[in-house]
Design an enzyme around this catalytic site. Sequence first.
Site, PDB file in Angstrom:
ATOM      1  N   ASP A 238      30.390  43.146  19.169  1.00  0.00           N
ATOM      2  CA  ASP A 238      30.940  43.503  20.436  1.00  0.00           C
ATOM      3  C   ASP A 238      31.377  44.818  20.114  1.00  0.00           C
ATOM      4  O   ASP A 238      32.328  45.031  19.228  1.00  0.00           O
ATOM      5  CB  ASP A 238      31.840  42.497  21.033  1.00  0.00           C
ATOM      6  CG  ASP A 238      32.667  42.776  22.450  1.00  0.00           C
ATOM      7  OD1 ASP A 238      32.179  43.691  22.835  1.00  0.00           O
ATOM      8  OD2 ASP A 238      33.053  42.028  22.954  1.00  0.00           O
ATOM      9  N   LYS A 331      32.571  35.336  31.035  1.00  0.00           N
ATOM     10  CA  LYS A 331      33.912  34.970  30.850  1.00  0.00           C
ATOM     11  C   LYS A 331      33.893  34.536  31.188  1.00  0.00           C
ATOM     12  O   LYS A 331      35.397  34.826  32.643  1.00  0.00           O
ATOM     13  CB  LYS A 331      34.586  36.724  30.001  1.00  0.00           C
ATOM     14  CG  LYS A 331      35.268  37.116  29.667  1.00  0.00           C
ATOM     15  CD  LYS A 331      35.823  38.033  29.447  1.00  0.00           C
ATOM     16  CE  LYS A 331      36.440  38.656  27.212  1.00  0.00           C
ATOM     17  NZ  LYS A 331      34.568  38.622  26.781  1.00  0.00           N
TER      18      LYS A 331
END
Length: 438
Positions: A238, A331
Amino acid sequence: MSKVRKVHVSEGLGGYYFDDLLAIKAGAGRDGFFYVGTPRVPGQRMVRQPGESISIMLELDSGEVGFGDAVAIQYSGVVGRDPVLIASEYSPHVGSYIAPVLEGRELSSLRDISAELEQITDENGQQLHTGLRYGASQAVLHALSLVQRRTMAEVVADEYGSAVSDVPVPVLAQSGDDRHSGADKMILKRVPAITQGLFNSIDKVGAKGEVLLGYVEWLRDRVLKHGGEGYEPVFHLDVYGMLGRIFDGDMQAVADYVSMLAAAAEPFRLRLEAPVDEGTRDGTIEKMVELRQAIRDRQCEAEICADDWCNTLTDVRAFAEAGAADMIQIKAPDLGSITSCAEAVCVCRANGVKAFLGGTCNGTDQSSRVTANLAMAMRADLIYNKPGMGVDEGLMIVVNEMNRVLALSASRSKGDVGVSAPTLSAHASTKEVSGAST
């Protein structure tokens, strides 16, 4: 049919910290584990402060208690997300807005009740904080599983016409800034996808990406040295939009760099999460579409994963339908009720995009167990180890929960009662593949 007798609430800790991403990207200094400097995100009293949670407990007329934990992600209040979840500020909302909807309510459909939770508004006519909707829907699912005497995965699968996965969902482990010893732990435990290592500032990536390149080379050599035969993890990194930043928004230059990273990762596959952040959802989608095509033009097999600006079910659909990513991180705390996460998996699958049922290191043991059940029910392609950044603890929670679901499902399919199924490894395949998908 059981009813909710009373709604209770308690304030608690999250599994990690609230970090001010704006201050960190702007170069906030470090003093050991502390960040120093002035916070920039509303709700942050420090650049790094302890994570918080709110436990929502549903006391049933049977005396049993189903519960879920309201949490918000480490980087709250940015890229279109709801504010930092301060427990003392938001826990009164449970009594004021959630309890009147649930107390005296018969527990029936998770989807129906979650839809009602999504419609609740406060005194200003605003939806409740996503974290509260997330925690309340967890509590409803847990309570339904108690009433129905089934796993949470079975409850969800039935409501969505799915079938609980018969293999563990591959796990992506996160290490925080301890990305070297953290990677060693992941290699020892043969985690399918490694490592979310917080590459969120120039010093961690390099002015031209040289630091990240060095890490990929180190990670490749480490796996080759210690991984053992058959261990082929995906390198899932990420980068918090830093690639677009260091290459001044030039997607051709970013694609050249991604190809270099992919070559350095060989023989392992590379996936980059949030390579660009244009400050808006549509701008980010446009750049990611361009980048994805540029990567393909170079015959590079690296994948990109959407995260920032992909916060709601509507956002997930926009990224998926635009072809902006190979994988989307759903998420969980950002989508509100967990049914929104289930529907987001369906949207990804309908558009040929891999579904990464993520969440947050700042979650809790309960929120992590619930989402592990959700991932098994919806046959997600990837799940986080969570909560925390210590690798071992979060990995233990999600892997053990998935294996409990597998054991119970196997036992019931044989008609056994009270008999354990054989132990099933969470790493039945060391390759992070879409083996759990339909």
